[in-house]
Design a protein around this motif. Structure first.
Motif, PDB file in Angstrom:
ATOM      1  N   GLU A 179     -28.125  26.858 -30.213  1.00  0.00           N
ATOM      2  CA  GLU A 179     -29.233  25.911 -30.321  1.00  0.00           C
ATOM      3  C   GLU A 179     -29.333  24.997 -29.114  1.00  0.00           C
ATOM      4  O   GLU A 179     -30.426  24.651 -28.657  1.00  0.00           O
ATOM      5  CB  GLU A 179     -29.060  25.065 -31.583  1.00  0.00           C
ATOM      6  CG  GLU A 179     -30.188  24.094 -31.844  1.00  0.00           C
ATOM      7  CD  GLU A 179     -29.974  23.334 -33.145  1.00  0.00           C
ATOM      8  OE1 GLU A 179     -30.841  23.448 -34.033  1.00  0.00           O
ATOM      9  OE2 GLU A 179     -28.939  22.639 -33.279  1.00  0.00           O
ATOM     10  N   THR A 180     -28.177  24.612 -28.555  1.00  0.00           N
ATOM     11  CA  THR A 180     -28.183  23.684 -27.435  1.00  0.00           C
ATOM     12  C   THR A 180     -26.861  23.763 -26.686  1.00  0.00           C
ATOM     13  O   THR A 180     -25.835  24.152 -27.251  1.00  0.00           O
ATOM     14  CB  THR A 180     -28.411  22.237 -27.923  1.00  0.00           C
ATOM     15  OG1 THR A 180     -28.461  21.347 -26.809  1.00  0.00           O
ATOM     16  CG2 THR A 180     -27.316  21.781 -28.854  1.00  0.00           C
ATOM     17  N   THR A 211     -29.384  34.352 -21.151  1.00  0.00           N
ATOM     18  CA  THR A 211     -30.170  34.262 -22.370  1.00  0.00           C
ATOM     19  C   THR A 211     -31.602  34.770 -22.230  1.00  0.00           C
ATOM     20  O   THR A 211     -32.412  34.572 -23.142  1.00  0.00           O
ATOM     21  CB  THR A 211     -30.169  32.801 -22.860  1.00  0.00           C
ATOM     22  OG1 THR A 211     -30.256  31.911 -21.737  1.00  0.00           O
ATOM     23  CG2 THR A 211     -28.891  32.484 -23.592  1.00  0.00           C
ATOM     24  N   TYR A 214     -35.124  33.682 -23.936  1.00  0.00           N
ATOM     25  CA  TYR A 214     -34.807  32.486 -24.721  1.00  0.00           C
ATOM     26  C   TYR A 214     -34.429  31.303 -23.826  1.00  0.00           C
ATOM     27  O   TYR A 214     -34.380  30.165 -24.277  1.00  0.00           O
ATOM     28  CB  TYR A 214     -33.669  32.807 -25.690  1.00  0.00           C
ATOM     29  CG  TYR A 214     -33.260  31.702 -26.628  1.00  0.00           C
ATOM     30  CD1 TYR A 214     -34.178  31.089 -27.472  1.00  0.00           C
ATOM     31  CD2 TYR A 214     -31.936  31.268 -26.679  1.00  0.00           C
ATOM     32  CE1 TYR A 214     -33.791  30.081 -28.342  1.00  0.00           C
ATOM     33  CE2 TYR A 214     -31.530  30.265 -27.546  1.00  0.00           C
ATOM     34  CZ  TYR A 214     -32.463  29.672 -28.375  1.00  0.00           C
ATOM     35  OH  TYR A 214     -32.074  28.676 -29.242  1.00  0.00           O
ATOM     36  N   THR A 215     -34.173  31.551 -22.542  1.00  0.00           N
ATOM     37  CA  THR A 215     -33.627  30.530 -21.652  1.00  0.00           C
ATOM     38  C   THR A 215     -34.491  29.273 -21.555  1.00  0.00           C
ATOM     39  O   THR A 215     -33.969  28.158 -21.690  1.00  0.00           O
ATOM     40  CB  THR A 215     -33.376  31.113 -20.252  1.00  0.00           C
ATOM     41  OG1 THR A 215     -32.609  32.306 -20.368  1.00  0.00           O
ATOM     42  CG2 THR A 215     -32.646  30.119 -19.370  1.00  0.00           C
ATOM     43  N   LEU A 218     -34.139  27.276 -24.822  1.00  0.00           N
ATOM     44  CA  LEU A 218     -32.789  26.738 -24.983  1.00  0.00           C
ATOM     45  C   LEU A 218     -32.570  25.529 -24.075  1.00  0.00           C
ATOM     46  O   LEU A 218     -32.017  24.503 -24.501  1.00  0.00           O
ATOM     47  CB  LEU A 218     -31.760  27.827 -24.672  1.00  0.00           C
ATOM     48  CG  LEU A 218     -30.294  27.385 -24.621  1.00  0.00           C
ATOM     49  CD1 LEU A 218     -29.849  26.774 -25.939  1.00  0.00           C
ATOM     50  CD2 LEU A 218     -29.397  28.566 -24.247  1.00  0.00           C
ATOM     51  N   SER A 222     -31.996  21.661 -25.069  1.00  0.00           N
ATOM     52  CA  SER A 222     -30.794  21.006 -24.544  1.00  0.00           C
ATOM     53  C   SER A 222     -31.150  19.732 -23.790  1.00  0.00           C
ATOM     54  O   SER A 222     -30.445  18.716 -23.886  1.00  0.00           O
ATOM     55  CB  SER A 222     -30.042  21.966 -23.615  1.00  0.00           C
ATOM     56  OG  SER A 222     -29.639  23.129 -24.309  1.00  0.00           O
TER      57      SER A 222
END
Length: 438
Positions: A179-180, A211, A214-215, A218, A222
């Motif tokens: 998630e982070t 990732t 998704y990078t 994410l 974050s």
């Protein structure tokens, strides 16, 4: 410098992550190395771009850097017992509407590499391979690049095999959605690990994000959770999707197409993405990818809009609209014309990856947090480098990556306008969800 006392947390078990784990454990067998991914490595369906029935393996690049690296990777595919079973050297048939063929030939020459490749006039090319591509669309084609040393790999099977070998050597694998990332302000903003959506905390001295699509999401999550906006990817990385489709050939067609080369319809940056057709798998499934690469822009946090795959755990990759299915019908037509007119498209998937405007990878320390690194942006061409990606990512972690690659793959660098990249996402997913007219 990495050594056996360091610990490594690799987020993402696609080719960037698995190749890194494999090369790390071979070089530093006493190091603690963990991969975390939302999907089990042997799951029946995964979101990783590199999880697929088949992917192209070629070194036919007009960029000499990627030409050199792809040749290095292809040598491994051809000789190493771990990789060799998954590589099929069927050749490639690339219809070029620019000077691409000559640029590839020049790069091979500059690199001192001999191969069975040639730029073939269209009339002659039509007769090759028993006329499989005689009905293709040759509008604007200058010549056809034929490289008999290129081919394809059984991508998903290869990814599983290399992951298994990394685990056998001592790499750990954790299934969970990250998630982070975690940043400790008391340690000067050092990244200490990650937190999963289940609330689990995983820590390491080195955190590497492999990732893919998704990078951006994410890093945005974050940035919000750590109150450090510099963690955000900003405009550096964009998540994009493309449609793939397959048909199952009857025995007669399979007999004719089973030894076909990879087919590519190459276009200019003004025309848009190139289209591909891959040889049938052992299950007689012939595959295409389409011409429409798209973003999915949405608000991931209040006021924060970016492109990300659909929020479903599997990225809704099997929910393909009629409009996108038409993309595969078009790909079939421009390759095979009347030969494929009666083929039924039975399997469609949306594949997601991370893009840069230059089509270069990002393999770099993250500028906003010590101990945080990024290795991603396959731009839909990362798989062919699978055998050697980890070698260069380890060099990045060690600080020994060549100046040329350090600059080319940097987190912060000047990048060209996306209009020069034919394969950069140009569509928006919400505009492509209409039903098919067919």
């Amino acid at each position: 410098m990495p050594d056996g006392k360091n610990s490594y947390l690799i987020v993402g078990a696609g080719v960037f992550g698995v190749s890194t784990a494999y090369h790390l454990i071979k070089k530093y067998p006493d190091a603690s190395i963990t991969i975390v991914d939302r999907d089990a490595y042997d799951a029946e369906s995964r979101v990783a771009a590199s999880w697929d029935w088949n992917k192209v393996v070629r070194a036919d690049y007009d960029d000499i850097v990627y030409c050199r690296l792809a040749l290095e990777a292809q040598d491994v595919f051809q000789s190493d017992p771990l990789w060799k079973p998954y590589f099929h050297q069927t050749g490639i048939y690339w219809m070029c509407r620019s000077d691409y063929a000559q640029e590839v030939l020049d790069n091979y020459k500059k690199l001192g590499r001999r191969a069975d490749l040639a730029a073939v006039p269209v009339d002659e090319a039509r007769r090759l391979y028993g006329g499989l591509f005689e009905d293709a669309d040759y509008t604007g084609v200058k010549e056809v690049l034929v490289n008999k040393t290129s081919g394809w790999a059984a991508a998903g099977d290869c990814l599983i095999a290399v992951t298994k070998e990394a685990l056998r050597l001592g790499v750990k694998y954790v299934t969970g959605e990250v998630e982070t990332v975690l940043v400790d302000a008391r340690q000067g903003g050092k990244c200490t690990g990650v937190k999963t959506t289940a609330g689990d905390v995983l820590t390491a001295s080195h955190v590497l994000l492999c990732t893919g699509a998704y990078t951006p999401k994410l890093l945005e999550l974050s940035a919000d959770s750590t109150r450090n906006d510099k963690l955000s990817a900003g405009t550096r990385i964009v998540a994009g999707g493309i449609t793939t489709g397959m048909t199952t050939l009857d025995d007669e067609s399979y007999g004719r197409f089973k030894s076909m080369p990879v087919g590519v319809q190459g276009y200019t940056a003004e025309q848009g993405p190139f289209i591909g057709s891959l040889p049938p798998t052992k299950d007689k499934e012939l595959k295409w990818w389409g011409q429409t690469i798209f973003t999915n822009k949405r608000e991931v946090l209040p006021g924060r809009l970016l492109s990300a795959p659909p929020a479903e755990p599997d990225y809704a990759q099997w929910k393909v609209s009629g409009r996108l299915k038409e993309d595969i019908n078009h790909a079939n037509h421009v390759f095979y014309g009347k030969k494929g007119a009666t083929w039924k498209m039975e399997k469609h998937r949306i594949c997601w990856d991370a893009f840069t405007t230059s089509a270069d990878f990002i393999i770099s320390p993250h500028a906003a947090a010590e101990g945080l690194y990024v290795a991603t942006c396959g731009n839909f061409h990362g798989f062919k480098f699978f055998p050697v990606l980890g070698k260069y990512i380890v060099q990045m972690l060690e600080g020994t990556l060549s100046p040329e690659l350090t600059e080319k793959w940097a987190w912060d660098r000047e990048r060209p306008d996306s209009s020069r990249n034919p394969d950069y996402p140009r569509w928006e997913m919400k505009d492509l969800i209409g039903t098919s007219k067919l």
